[in-house]
Design an enzyme around this catalytic site. Structure first.
Site, PDB file in Angstrom:
ATOM      1  N   GLY A  41       0.823  -1.201   0.000  1.00  0.00           N
ATOM      2  CA  GLY A  41       0.000   0.000   0.000  1.00  0.00           C
ATOM      3  C   GLY A  41       0.860   1.256   0.000  1.00  0.00           C
ATOM      4  CB  SER A  42       0.198   4.615   1.332  1.00  0.00           C
ATOM      5  OG  SER A  42      -1.034   4.695   0.653  1.00  0.00           O
TER       6      SER A  42
END
Lengths: 647, 379
Positions: free
Chosen positions: A326-327
């Site tokens: 993810g981020s």
């Protein structure tokens, strides 16, 4: 009868003749006997001596004590305890059935076990002693020992058995030992004769399995004289073996304990690593299990409970669990772009909330858009569009190259089971794997840590540590062997421009310490311990068109197994990094809400070396933190038991 | 007036007979018995009580019995021969019906406190019977078929009973012992050749009978023969005895491991270490020197008996002396061959050494006959 003198003379002559023939025959036969004696006792004596030696003198192995495992402070994590057991050797027992029946009058053996044992006796060689009862009490053991003379083939023995004093905290790291199985033996070429000892304990998982050769030690031998029923008469000689190497891990048992407790009932994993040395200070995977159960032979009911749990307690999520980062992957994309010279830290990108590409819209998590952002701001607010834009300009191969430099998508060499390699995809990889061309959409997804990108909490911890230190540290689990420090090679520099690293670190600092940061709620207010980090939320579902039309559904409305994974990576202190933490809460929802607060507590514990002081938390949270701390079930600090080096 | 009666005046009387005993023979017998005591002491792990002491007592009783038998004139024993044979035969029949079970075979009979092994008795009674028969028979008739058939029947009848017990070892000893007396008595060599051929045929027939309804010997006897032919085939089963015995024997080497140092025998690797296989203990602990010395003692006994028989002009006395010496020879020759792997394992003890009451006492009584023949020889 009366006989004439002539007859008598005739008789005597006849007898004399025949008697002399007989005597001759007898002497000849005696000569044959003498020759036979000569042949056996003089010519073949050495052969028979050898046979006799093998007959009465047997070499028995002395199992070495398995090496002990300590934590970095010298606290015992894996030890050996005395184990009273009883074995039966079929060859000596004769009728195993009746001996076993007699034995069952003395010690409890269930019908099922007895049936299983009889089957095992048929399967194994008659000379192999089979352990029929284990972990007996002293009373039971002496009862058998006293009656041993009337139980042929039965030997009461005292052996060592593995015990894990902190089973749950270290189940995943240490793994466990178990009796050697035929399958184990089939995997080993030229197995150590020790493994032939029934129920010899072999590392099955984790450090126990991977460092088996160091921990096992070398068998000693005893020359014993035995009688034909196999009972030892006396010991003729003894050569002591060498016990296994004692290991000291880099893990801190208190931090490990705290981390696992803090993860609570979540299906989660956390890795704490020293950013300067790569020492792994904690590797906790929740939920855990009691590894001692496996040493003793786990019941099928217990085993089923463990395997059927949807939180997968048996899996070590720290190294085996692979998740889209993810981020948290945005630092990789950012550094790749900076290193490639595509952007400078001051360049800005405008985020309208989405990117239109080939007729498809790639949304930012914030649909209304972030407006114009520079690199630091893009990390702080975790803007997706910034990375969509940058990634199109650098291309996937440069991003993945940077991922590898930061320790992602490579298998780290740790003595643990099934350490995952992870994945930083490239164009070539997709062509090979799927036979399809890489499309630009793949690059966009990868840039924000979705799509094909996969990493374990260990990968993310290494990445964070490398960003924090600027050095290419590698994770290290074994600190010393037999008290001798494991030498680690000089840690090379990452070779990244310090200004670029500083920009990324500034972004990560802002994530937590800026009012607009995604993890501002999880900030540390103690000035010396300020944390820098990055949140991540990775999708485990494909959002259907219908769902998209209705708008994003709140995680709380979804069943647990379809909720997003919550991730968080951090290092602290932000200005002079010491530790990096990576944490994942499976299906926990958003990284800022579900992962960051836990990571902060664990980081503070690592920095403080004990429960973090409330003063480190923002004032408004202290009440909640206090009550939460009070509910944790932690072990009391312990002094080192092994007298090993302390940190 | 018979030749014997004619010379009676020269025969010593009363206690003077003690000086006329065959003393070298007594010394040799005692020497062999002492070897036995030593070995029994050793295999019992250094205790007298287990086997050595009872054996000594029996030897003492047996020696007294031997002297008593020796003091009785040999012609008395000759006249008693038929009775001895008939009684032994009846006891063998009795054992068939009332005998108790020992070692998987019916061999023992109990009369009051006496535990008797009639087959042991029969070995001596048969020798006496045949010697008396040939003493009675006109020398010229010795090889006539009818006069050969009678002693053959006398041998085969008890042999059959013993075989049914079943006791292969004793059966073989009976046939060989009886045949030996017939041989010495001068029966034509043609008969022996024929019997030898027939014996080979019988062995063939025995193997043929295996697994059929008319099987001649028991399965365990077959298996003993099998393992004799190939002891390695079943080293932990039936071949165990042979293999272990040979290992013990061979490992003795030149001078042995030393008294009480035999690892094989003391550690229970040997079965029947105090009875049929005691020779292996001797061979292991005293090596070739010990084993050969025992063989020499035995041969000495045979030599003195042979000399005594050759100088004895009385036909019965000579025949009984040779018969008993021959039976004695068969005992140790078969036992030694057995433990050295030359013949299959048959239950034959090592005379005067193996632990066993009846065997030793009966043997000493038999040597009493030899002594009596020696003392009362015509001069």
């Amino acid at each position: 009868m009366r006989r004439s003198p002539k007859d008598a003379l005739e008789s005597a002559r006849g007898i004399t003749r025949r008697a002399l023939m007989l005597g001759g025959a007898q002497v000849s036969f005696a000569a044959v006997l003498a020759l036979r004696m000569r042949r056996m006792q003089l010519e073949q004596a050495d052969e028979y001596r050898l046979l006799a030696e093998g007959n009465s003198v047997k070499i028995r192995l002395i199992p070495p004590a398995r090496g002990l495992i300590y934590d970095r402070n010298g606290v015992l994590l894996a030890g050996n305890e005395q184990n009273y057991r009883v074995t039966i050797t079929r060859e000596d027992a004769g009728n195993v059935d009746s001996v076993l029946t007699d034995l069952r009058h003395l010690i409890p053996i269930s019908d099922d076990d007895a049936a299983a044992l009889l089957a095992e006796f048929k399967r194994r060689s008659p000379t192999t002693p089979i352990t029929v009862a284990d972990r007996l009490s002293w009373e039971e053991f002496t009862r058998v020992a006293v009656n041993a003379p009337s139980l042929p083939g039965v030997t009461p023995e005292v052996g060592l058995s593995r015990i894990y004093p902190r089973a749950a905290d270290f189940a995943h790291v240490l793994g466990y030992v178990g009796p050697v199985s035929d399958y184990d033996l089939s995997l080993i070429e030229n197995p150590d004769p020790l493994l032939g000892i029934p129920k010899f304990q072999l590392g099955k998982l984790g450090v126990e399995a991977k460092l088996e050769n160091r921990l096992r030690g070398k068998a000693g031998t005893r020359r014993v004289e035995v009688n034909s029923t196999g009972r030892e008469m006396r010991e003729l000689g003894r050569q002591e073996g060498t016990p296994g190497d004692n290991l000291q891990l880099t893990i801190d048992y208190q931090l490990q304990n705290y981390a696992l407790a803090r993860l609570g009932n979540e299906s989660a994993a956390v890795v704490v690593i020293d950013v300067q040395t790569g020492d792994l200070l904690a590797m906790s995977s929740a939920p855990s299990f009691d590894s001692n159960l496996f040493v003793r032979g786990i019941s099928s009911a217990n085993y089923r409970t463990l395997t059927e749990d949807d939180h997968r307690p048996l899996a070590d999520k720290t190294v085996q669990g692979l998740y889209p980062p993810g981020s948290t992957y945005k630092m990789v994309t950012a550094l790749a772009a900076l290193d490639a010279g595509i952007i400078s830290p001051e360049d800005t990108v405008r985020c309208p909330g989405y990117v239109e590409l080939g007729g498809r819209r790639f949304h930012c998590w914030k649909h209304s858009g972030h407006g114009r952002l520079n690199l630091v701001q893009s990390l702080e607010q975790s803007c997706d569009v910034f990375y969509y834009d940058v990634s199109q300009r650098i291309g996937i191969d440069k991003i993945s190259e940077m991922a590898h430099r930061l320790g992602l998508g490579i298998r780290h060499d740790l003595p643990m089971s099934a350490v995952a390699e992870g994945l930083a995809p490239t164009k070539a990889w997709k062509q090979e794997r799927y036979g399809k061309d890489w499309v630009i959409g793949d690059t966009l997804n990868s840039a924000i840590g979705q799509g094909y990108v996969l990493s374990s909490p260990l990968h993310l911890a290494v990445m964070t540590a490398r960003i924090a230190s600027g050095k290419a540290i590698t994770p290290r689990l074994v600190r010393s062997v037999n008290g001798v420090e494991v030498e680690s090679p000089e840690i090379p520099d990452l070779g990244l421009n310090p200004a670029h690293l500083a920009a990324v670190r500034a972004g990560m600092t802002a994530v937590i310490n800026s009012g607009r940061g995604t993890a501002n709620g999880s900030r540390i207010v103690a000035a010396d311990w300020r944390m820098a980090g990055k949140t991540g939320t990775s999708q485990v579902r494909n959002i259907s068109a219908a769902e998209r039309a209705r708008g994003v559904i709140s995680n709380n409305d979804l069943p647990w197994e379809r909720r997003d994974h919550a991730l968080f990576v951090a290092f602290a202190p932000a200005e002079a990094p010491r530790y990096a933490v990576s944490l994942i809460v499976e299906h926990g929802g958003g990284g800022s809400a579900a992962a960051a607060p836990i990571a902060r507590d664990i980081m503070l514990f690592a920095l403080n070396g004990a429960l973090p002081p409330l003063s480190a938390y923002p004032e408004s949270q202290r009440g909640r933190i206090k009550s939460q701390q009070d509910t944790l079930d932690l072990v009391a600090p312990e002094t080192a038991s092994g007298g090993k080096t302390r940190s | 007036m018979s030749y014997l009666e004619h010379n009676l005046k020269a025969v010593p009387t009363g206690f003077r007979k003690i000086f006329y005993l065959n003393w070298p023979l007594i010394v040799l017998l005692t020497a062999v018995a002492c070897v036995g005591f030593l070995m029994l002491y050793s295999v019992a792990g250094g205790t007298l009580d287990k086997w050595a002491a009872p054996q000594m007592k029996r030897f003492g009783v047996g020696m007294v019995g031997m002297i008593v038998v020796a003091f009785v004139p040999i012609w008395f024993w000759r006249n008693l021969s038929t009775l001895a044979y008939v009684v032994s035969f009846l006891l063998l029949v009795a054992v068939e019906f009332f005998g108790s079970i020992g070692m998987g075979a019916q061999r023992w009979i109990e009369i009051g406190p006496l535990r008797l092994q009639p087959s042991e008795l029969m070995k001596i009674a048969l020798v006496m019977m045949l010697a008396a028969y040939y003493d009675w028979l006109d020398v010229s008739k010795t090889s006539r078929p009818l006069w050969v058939a009678i002693p053959a029947a006398l041998i085969l009848a008890p042999t059959f009973l013993v075989l049914k017990q079943p006791d292969l070892g004793t059966a073989i000893l009976l046939v060989m012992g009886g045949g030996l007396v017939m041989f010495v008595a001068g029966v034509s060599l043609w008969y022996f050749g024929t019997v030898l051929a027939a014996g080979v045929g019988l062995i063939w027939l025995t193997f043929e009978s295996r697994g059929t309804s008319w099987q001649l010997i028991k399965d365990y006897q077959f298996s003993r023969i099998d393992t004799f032919l190939d002891p390695g085939s079943d080293p932990l089963g039936a071949g165990y005895n042979i293999t272990q015995a040979q290992i013990a024997l061979g490992s003795g080497g030149w001078a042995g491991r030393g008294f009480m140092q035999g690892t094989q025998s003391r550690l229970n690797f040997l079965p029947e270490k105090h009875t049929d296989f005691i020779f292996t203990t001797l061979a292991e602990e005293f090596g070739f020197l010990g084993a050969f010395s025992l063989l020499a003692l035995y041969i000495g006994i045979i030599a003195f008996c042979l000399h005594s028989a050759l100088t004895n002009k009385d036909r019965f006395a000579a025949l009984v002396t040779l018969g008993i010496a021959g039976t004695f020879f068969l005992f140790f020759a078969v036992n030694m061959s057995m433990v050295m792997g030359l013949v299959p394992v048959v239950g034959v003890p090592l005379p005067l050494v193996s632990y066993g009451g009846t065997a030793m006492m009966i043997l000493l009584m038999a040597f009493g006959l030899v002594q009596s023949a020696h003392v009362h020889r015509p001069r």
